[in-house]
Motif scaffolding. Structure first.
Motif, PDB file in Angstrom:
ATOM      1  N   VAL A  31       0.834  -1.202   0.000  1.00  0.00           N
ATOM      2  CA  VAL A  31       0.000   0.000   0.000  1.00  0.00           C
ATOM      3  C   VAL A  31       0.868   1.252   0.000  1.00  0.00           C
ATOM      4  CG1 VAL A  31      -1.885   1.195   1.161  1.00  0.00           C
ATOM      5  CG2 VAL A  31      -1.747  -1.294   1.256  1.00  0.00           C
ATOM      6  N   THR A  32       1.988   1.210   0.717  1.00  0.00           N
ATOM      7  CA  THR A  32       2.899   2.350   0.731  1.00  0.00           C
ATOM      8  C   THR A  32       3.429   2.641  -0.669  1.00  0.00           C
ATOM      9  OG1 THR A  32       3.596   1.803   2.983  1.00  0.00           O
ATOM     10  CG2 THR A  32       5.021   3.275   1.737  1.00  0.00           C
ATOM     11  N   ALA A  33       3.838   1.593  -1.371  1.00  0.00           N
ATOM     12  CA  ALA A  33       4.325   1.767  -2.740  1.00  0.00           C
ATOM     13  C   ALA A  33       3.226   2.295  -3.654  1.00  0.00           C
ATOM     14  CB  ALA A  33       4.862   0.437  -3.266  1.00  0.00           C
ATOM     15  N   GLU A  34       2.012   1.829  -3.433  1.00  0.00           N
ATOM     16  CA  GLU A  34       0.889   2.299  -4.253  1.00  0.00           C
ATOM     17  C   GLU A  34       0.601   3.774  -3.988  1.00  0.00           C
ATOM     18  OE1 GLU A  34      -3.687   0.917  -5.388  1.00  0.00           O
ATOM     19  OE2 GLU A  34      -2.629  -0.014  -3.705  1.00  0.00           O
ATOM     20  N   PRO A  45       1.351  -2.802 -12.159  1.00  0.00           N
ATOM     21  CA  PRO A  45       0.812  -3.814 -11.238  1.00  0.00           C
ATOM     22  C   PRO A  45      -0.256  -3.284 -10.292  1.00  0.00           C
ATOM     23  CG  PRO A  45       3.193  -3.996 -11.372  1.00  0.00           C
ATOM     24  CD  PRO A  45       2.820  -2.736 -12.095  1.00  0.00           C
ATOM     25  N   PHE A  46      -0.316  -1.963 -10.088  1.00  0.00           N
ATOM     26  CA  PHE A  46      -1.331  -1.397  -9.204  1.00  0.00           C
ATOM     27  C   PHE A  46      -2.534  -0.947 -10.033  1.00  0.00           C
ATOM     28  CE2 PHE A  46       2.626  -0.467  -6.793  1.00  0.00           C
ATOM     29  CZ  PHE A  46       2.344  -1.241  -5.686  1.00  0.00           C
ATOM     30  N   PRO A  47      -3.720  -1.500  -9.770  1.00  0.00           N
ATOM     31  CA  PRO A  47      -4.918  -1.086 -10.512  1.00  0.00           C
ATOM     32  C   PRO A  47      -5.173   0.402 -10.340  1.00  0.00           C
ATOM     33  CG  PRO A  47      -5.343  -3.048  -9.197  1.00  0.00           C
ATOM     34  CD  PRO A  47      -4.021  -2.518  -8.755  1.00  0.00           C
ATOM     35  N   ARG A  48      -5.387   1.096 -11.425  1.00  0.00           N
ATOM     36  CA  ARG A  48      -5.570   2.549 -11.340  1.00  0.00           C
ATOM     37  C   ARG A  48      -6.834   2.919 -10.567  1.00  0.00           C
ATOM     38  NH1 ARG A  48      -4.346   3.818 -17.587  1.00  0.00           N
ATOM     39  NH2 ARG A  48      -5.034   1.679 -17.691  1.00  0.00           N
ATOM     40  N   LEU A  49      -7.857   2.079 -10.656  1.00  0.00           N
ATOM     41  CA  LEU A  49      -9.081   2.360  -9.906  1.00  0.00           C
ATOM     42  C   LEU A  49      -8.786   2.406  -8.411  1.00  0.00           C
ATOM     43  CD1 LEU A  49     -12.153   2.699  -9.686  1.00  0.00           C
ATOM     44  CD2 LEU A  49     -12.346   0.199  -9.671  1.00  0.00           C
ATOM     45  N   HIS A  50      -8.112   1.390  -7.906  1.00  0.00           N
ATOM     46  CA  HIS A  50      -7.799   1.350  -6.475  1.00  0.00           C
ATOM     47  C   HIS A  50      -6.810   2.446  -6.103  1.00  0.00           C
ATOM     48  CE1 HIS A  50      -5.902  -0.156  -2.727  1.00  0.00           C
ATOM     49  NE2 HIS A  50      -7.148  -0.516  -2.458  1.00  0.00           N
ATOM     50  N   ARG A 172      -8.377  -4.889 -11.174  1.00  0.00           N
ATOM     51  CA  ARG A 172      -7.236  -5.792 -11.248  1.00  0.00           C
ATOM     52  C   ARG A 172      -6.084  -5.103 -11.970  1.00  0.00           C
ATOM     53  NH1 ARG A 172      -4.952  -8.462  -7.832  1.00  0.00           N
ATOM     54  NH2 ARG A 172      -3.758 -10.260  -8.532  1.00  0.00           N
ATOM     55  N   ASN A 173      -4.950  -5.797 -12.135  1.00  0.00           N
ATOM     56  CA  ASN A 173      -3.769  -5.196 -12.748  1.00  0.00           C
ATOM     57  C   ASN A 173      -4.105  -4.570 -14.092  1.00  0.00           C
ATOM     58  OD1 ASN A 173      -2.554  -6.282 -10.557  1.00  0.00           O
ATOM     59  ND2 ASN A 173      -1.107  -7.562 -11.666  1.00  0.00           N
ATOM     60  N   ASN A 174      -3.439  -3.463 -14.406  1.00  0.00           N
ATOM     61  CA  ASN A 174      -3.707  -2.750 -15.643  1.00  0.00           C
ATOM     62  C   ASN A 174      -3.213  -3.559 -16.848  1.00  0.00           C
ATOM     63  OD1 ASN A 174      -4.622  -0.347 -14.250  1.00  0.00           O
ATOM     64  ND2 ASN A 174      -2.499  -0.055 -13.677  1.00  0.00           N
ATOM     65  N   THR A 175      -4.119  -3.815 -17.757  1.00  0.00           N
ATOM     66  CA  THR A 175      -3.761  -4.477 -19.000  1.00  0.00           C
ATOM     67  C   THR A 175      -4.190  -3.580 -20.151  1.00  0.00           C
ATOM     68  OG1 THR A 175      -5.876  -5.655 -18.955  1.00  0.00           O
ATOM     69  CG2 THR A 175      -3.977  -6.784 -18.022  1.00  0.00           C
ATOM     70  N   SER A 176      -4.146  -4.092 -21.355  1.00  0.00           N
ATOM     71  CA  SER A 176      -4.564  -3.313 -22.513  1.00  0.00           C
ATOM     72  C   SER A 176      -6.076  -3.085 -22.470  1.00  0.00           C
ATOM     73  CB  SER A 176      -4.184  -4.051 -23.801  1.00  0.00           C
ATOM     74  OG  SER A 176      -4.777  -3.422 -24.921  1.00  0.00           O
ATOM     75  N   GLU A 177      -6.477  -1.807 -22.412  1.00  0.00           N
ATOM     76  CA  GLU A 177      -7.907  -1.499 -22.388  1.00  0.00           C
ATOM     77  C   GLU A 177      -8.588  -1.951 -23.671  1.00  0.00           C
ATOM     78  OE1 GLU A 177      -5.569   0.570 -21.492  1.00  0.00           O
ATOM     79  OE2 GLU A 177      -5.972   1.019 -19.382  1.00  0.00           O
ATOM     80  N   VAL A 178      -7.862  -1.847 -24.784  1.00  0.00           N
ATOM     81  CA  VAL A 178      -8.436  -2.259 -26.064  1.00  0.00           C
ATOM     82  C   VAL A 178      -8.724  -3.757 -26.049  1.00  0.00           C
ATOM     83  CG1 VAL A 178      -8.033  -2.443 -28.542  1.00  0.00           C
ATOM     84  CG2 VAL A 178      -7.273  -0.397 -27.307  1.00  0.00           C
ATOM     85  N   LEU A 179      -7.763  -4.536 -25.548  1.00  0.00           N
ATOM     86  CA  LEU A 179      -7.960  -5.988 -25.487  1.00  0.00           C
ATOM     87  C   LEU A 179      -9.134  -6.336 -24.576  1.00  0.00           C
ATOM     88  CD1 LEU A 179      -7.089  -8.881 -26.075  1.00  0.00           C
ATOM     89  CD2 LEU A 179      -5.439  -8.702 -24.193  1.00  0.00           C
ATOM     90  N   PRO A 231       5.072  -2.041 -19.334  1.00  0.00           N
ATOM     91  CA  PRO A 231       4.782  -3.341 -18.730  1.00  0.00           C
ATOM     92  C   PRO A 231       5.997  -3.932 -18.025  1.00  0.00           C
ATOM     93  CG  PRO A 231       3.866  -3.207 -20.940  1.00  0.00           C
ATOM     94  CD  PRO A 231       4.710  -1.968 -20.748  1.00  0.00           C
ATOM     95  N   ASN A 232       5.757  -4.551 -16.887  1.00  0.00           N
ATOM     96  CA  ASN A 232       6.810  -5.166 -16.085  1.00  0.00           C
ATOM     97  C   ASN A 232       6.980  -6.624 -16.497  1.00  0.00           C
ATOM     98  OD1 ASN A 232       8.512  -6.187 -14.165  1.00  0.00           O
ATOM     99  ND2 ASN A 232       7.423  -5.295 -12.411  1.00  0.00           N
TER     100      ASN A 232
END
Length: 267
Positions: A31-34, A45-50, A172-179, A231-232
């Motif tokens: 959470v600190t890193a986020e 790796p951190f969902p943008r919504l959260h 969840r983790n950020n992926t391609s929105e288009v996909l 991407p990591n």
């Protein structure tokens, strides 16, 4: 409905001792890193919504009260209320479906007293929101498959399913929105093909809600969370591989020559 509110209240009371013990709430290194993303770069790796919910809540509390702890506590309390309502609704439906009393009491006791539930609902990490939404999504799909006529009797069921589906994907983790949009479109096409003859209007509502919510929030979150990292490579690895790589990068001085040799052989 009154029974559901009472169930939610009882669950909150059962979780309250854990919240008091962890006050202002579970706040791990993750959470600190986020939270620190706002000062550097937003990590995939951190969902943008959260991330937006967490950073916004903590910054608001610091601005209003001069304390981040108030924001942590408020976030944890709201999350506990959300989970209690979700669990209460699931237990309420199972009660109405006349689930065997022993099984029902076991599930109710699990939600109320299992320590992992206590620790999860009071922790403000990214995985908690996703776990709750995914659990409720699975439950809504269970309802749709076991009581289809009742589920589609009004537009509320399909709209709620579409909303929870899109929020689960965004948490969840950020992926391609288009996909993801293509996958949603494919899912909507399959559902439409299977149920179009009997529930045409309801399926249109389901598709409109999940596509519009996901697309609109993705655009907003993309504008708010800038810049975002590339991407990591770790994200494509399994859990064991990720753990080994992190240990090798973060604590190389603790590795013996034999450990390093085994590590290199493994990869």
């Amino acid at each position: 409905m009154t029974r559901r509110w009472l169930t939610a209240l009882l669950l909150l009371l059962c979780w309250l001792p854990c919240f008091i013990a962890l006050f202002p709430g579970g706040f791990s290194y993750d959470v600190t890193a986020e939270f620190n993303q706002q000062f550097e770069i937003y990590l995939r790796p951190f969902p943008r919504l959260h991330s937006v919910l967490l950073i916004g809540c903590l910054n608001a509390s610091h601005g209003l009260f001069g304390s981040y702890n108030v924001g942590i506590a408020c976030y944890a309390i709201v999350q506990m209320i959300l989970f209690s309502l979700l669990f209460a609704d699931m237990l309420g439906v199972l009660w109405e479906k006349r689930l065997h009393m022993i099984l029902f009491l076991f599930l109710a006791g699990y939600c109320a007293f299992f320590p992992v539930i206590h620790l999860t609902v009071t922790h403000i990490g990214r995985d908690t929101l996703f776990a709750g939404l995914l659990t409720y999504l699975a439950f809504l799909l269970f309802r749709m498959s076991t009581e289809r006529e009742k589920f589609f009797a009004s537009l509320r069921g399909p709209a709620l399913l579409g909303f929870v589906l899109s929020m689960t994907l965004l948490s969840r983790n950020n992926t391609s929105e288009v996909l993801t949009l293509l996958l949603l479109a494919g899912l909507n096409a399959v559902v439409w093909f299977r149920l179009r003859h009997k529930f045409s209007r309801e399926i249109k509502v389901f598709a409109a809600v999940n596509m519009s919510v996901y697309l609109s929030l993705s655009v907003i979150l993309s504008l708010v969370c800038q810049p975002i990292s590339t991407p990591n490579p770790l994200s494509s690895m399994g859990i064991v591989s990720q753990t080994l790589v992190r240990a090798n990068i973060d604590e190389p001085d603790k590795w013996t020559p034999e450990d390093s040799e085994a590590y290199n052989r493994y990869f």
